[in-house]
Write a protein that holds these residues in place. Structure first.
Motif, PDB file in Angstrom:
ATOM      1  N   HIS A   1      70.549  33.875  63.029  1.00 35.33           N
ATOM      2  CA  HIS A   1      71.867  34.147  62.469  1.00 35.33           C
ATOM      3  C   HIS A   1      72.679  34.978  63.455  1.00 35.33           C
ATOM      4  O   HIS A   1      72.134  35.855  64.135  1.00 35.33           O
ATOM      5  CB  HIS A   1      71.730  34.900  61.143  1.00 35.33           C
ATOM      6  CG  HIS A   1      72.986  34.879  60.326  1.00 35.33           C
ATOM      7  ND1 HIS A   1      74.006  35.788  60.511  1.00 35.33           N
ATOM      8  CD2 HIS A   1      73.391  34.036  59.327  1.00 35.33           C
ATOM      9  CE1 HIS A   1      74.988  35.526  59.658  1.00 35.33           C
ATOM     10  NE2 HIS A   1      74.641  34.475  58.927  1.00 35.33           N
ATOM     11  N   PRO A   2      73.978  34.725  63.571  1.00 32.97           N
ATOM     12  CA  PRO A   2      74.798  35.502  64.522  1.00 32.97           C
ATOM     13  C   PRO A   2      74.730  37.001  64.303  1.00 32.97           C
ATOM     14  O   PRO A   2      74.860  37.782  65.248  1.00 32.97           O
ATOM     15  CB  PRO A   2      76.211  34.965  64.279  1.00 32.97           C
ATOM     16  CG  PRO A   2      76.007  33.585  63.735  1.00 32.97           C
ATOM     17  CD  PRO A   2      74.740  33.646  62.933  1.00 32.97           C
ATOM     18  N   VAL A   3      74.499  37.415  63.063  1.00 29.79           N
ATOM     19  CA  VAL A   3      74.436  38.854  62.793  1.00 29.79           C
ATOM     20  C   VAL A   3      73.245  39.483  63.502  1.00 29.79           C
ATOM     21  O   VAL A   3      73.285  40.644  63.921  1.00 29.79           O
ATOM     22  CB  VAL A   3      74.366  39.097  61.272  1.00 29.79           C
ATOM     23  CG1 VAL A   3      74.223  40.590  60.966  1.00 29.79           C
ATOM     24  CG2 VAL A   3      75.618  38.543  60.595  1.00 29.79           C
ATOM     25  N   ASP A   4      72.174  38.694  63.669  1.00 33.83           N
ATOM     26  CA  ASP A   4      70.961  39.247  64.268  1.00 33.83           C
ATOM     27  C   ASP A   4      71.091  39.475  65.765  1.00 33.83           C
ATOM     28  O   ASP A   4      70.273  40.191  66.352  1.00 33.83           O
ATOM     29  CB  ASP A   4      69.779  38.306  63.999  1.00 33.83           C
ATOM     30  CG  ASP A   4      69.506  38.160  62.506  1.00 33.83           C
ATOM     31  OD1 ASP A   4      69.845  39.102  61.760  1.00 33.83           O
ATOM     32  OD2 ASP A   4      68.973  37.108  62.101  1.00 33.83           O
ATOM     33  N   ILE A   5      72.069  38.846  66.399  1.00 31.78           N
ATOM     34  CA  ILE A   5      72.192  38.978  67.850  1.00 31.78           C
ATOM     35  C   ILE A   5      73.335  39.901  68.257  1.00 31.78           C
ATOM     36  O   ILE A   5      73.628  40.034  69.432  1.00 31.78           O
ATOM     37  CB  ILE A   5      72.392  37.593  68.499  1.00 31.78           C
ATOM     38  CG1 ILE A   5      73.673  36.927  67.986  1.00 31.78           C
ATOM     39  CG2 ILE A   5      71.197  36.708  68.264  1.00 31.78           C
ATOM     40  CD1 ILE A   5      73.977  35.607  68.669  1.00 31.78           C
ATOM     41  N   ILE A   6      73.996  40.520  67.269  1.00 30.56           N
ATOM     42  CA  ILE A   6      75.062  41.468  67.592  1.00 30.56           C
ATOM     43  C   ILE A   6      74.431  42.763  68.089  1.00 30.56           C
ATOM     44  O   ILE A   6      73.530  43.316  67.454  1.00 30.56           O
ATOM     45  CB  ILE A   6      75.952  41.737  66.365  1.00 30.56           C
ATOM     46  CG1 ILE A   6      76.672  40.439  65.947  1.00 30.56           C
ATOM     47  CG2 ILE A   6      76.959  42.842  66.661  1.00 30.56           C
ATOM     48  CD1 ILE A   6      77.525  40.592  64.715  1.00 30.56           C
TER      49      ILE A   6
END
Length: 239
Positions: free
Chosen positions: A124-129
């Motif tokens: 998920h994009p949130v995990d790579i922020i």
């Protein structure tokens, strides 16, 4: 090692290859080919199949290679070619290979293509922020003066360590220089001087040994005299 050089005939790829070679031999026997012609036919099919699988050739290039091999075994032009097959046999063989092997060429390529498995992981994009670093509290901060003192202390320690390393290196270099000088000095002294010095040292050692023996005997005599004197006094007191 199994038939036709196959290590494991029961393995799927080996089984397919074995089936191909068996059909080649059966076809050669149906034409009543002699042993040399049957061997040549088998070698041609094996060479075409091996090259096609190993180099992943397109079907047109593989077929051209097959025709070149057949032609090289159908015309008597040593050493470039040999007339193993007649013209009619060459046409029959080429038609059979085209109707069997090249008719199923894509299936052979598919069967002999190694399987490649791809593992896909969804993120998920949130995990790579990237999260912002945690800053220390203001009450834990130090003043600029304290910071400069810490920096100065670190620089002083670094300078001392560098000076110590430099001094150790200089001492090591000086020790090596003195060792070289001693070696050069010893090497420069003639052998005669060495012998004379050794003889002089031996004489001095002998004189020193004799002097020590004489001194020891003198001290022993004096000690014995004192012992005799004490014994005499003790005897007189007892009387």
């Amino acid at each position: 090692m199994g038939a036709f050089g196959l290590e494991n005939p029961t393995e799927p790829k080996s089984a397919i290859t074995l089936d191909l070679y068996t059909h080649v031999l059966q076809f050669g026997e149906s034409l009543r080919l002699q042993d040399d012609k049957l061997s040549g036919l088998f070698s041609i099919v094996k060479a075409v199949h091996t090259m096609s699988i190993k180099e992943r050739k397109q079907i047109d290039l593989s077929f051209q290679y097959c025709k070149d091999l057949l032609l090289a075994h159908s015309v008597q032009r040593p050493p470039y070619s040999i007339g193993l097959f007649t013209l009619s046999e060459m046409k029959i063989i080429l038609a059979w290979i085209l109707d069997t092997y090249f008719r199923h060429y894509k299936l052979y390529m598919y069967a002999f293509t190694d399987r490649v498995l791809m593992s896909v992981t969804q993120t998920h994009p949130v995990d790579i922020i990237e999260a912002a670093p945690t800053l220390p509290a203001l009450n834990e901060a130090i003043t600029e003066e304290e910071h400069m003192q810490i920096v100065s202390e670190e620089e002083r320690k670094a300078a001392e360590e560098a000076a110590a390393v430099e001094a150790a290196a200089a001492a090591q270099a000086e020790e090596e220089r003195l060792a070289r000088l001693r070696e050069e000095y010893v090497a420069a002294v003639p052998d005669e001087i060495h012998d004379q010095v050794a003889a002089a040292v031996a004489r001095e050692m002998e004189l020193l040994r004799k002097a020590m023996e004489e001194q020891f005997l003198t001290q022993q005599a004096a000690l014995q005299a004192k012992v005799d004197e004490l014994e005499a006094k003790v005897g007189a007191t007892a009387l």
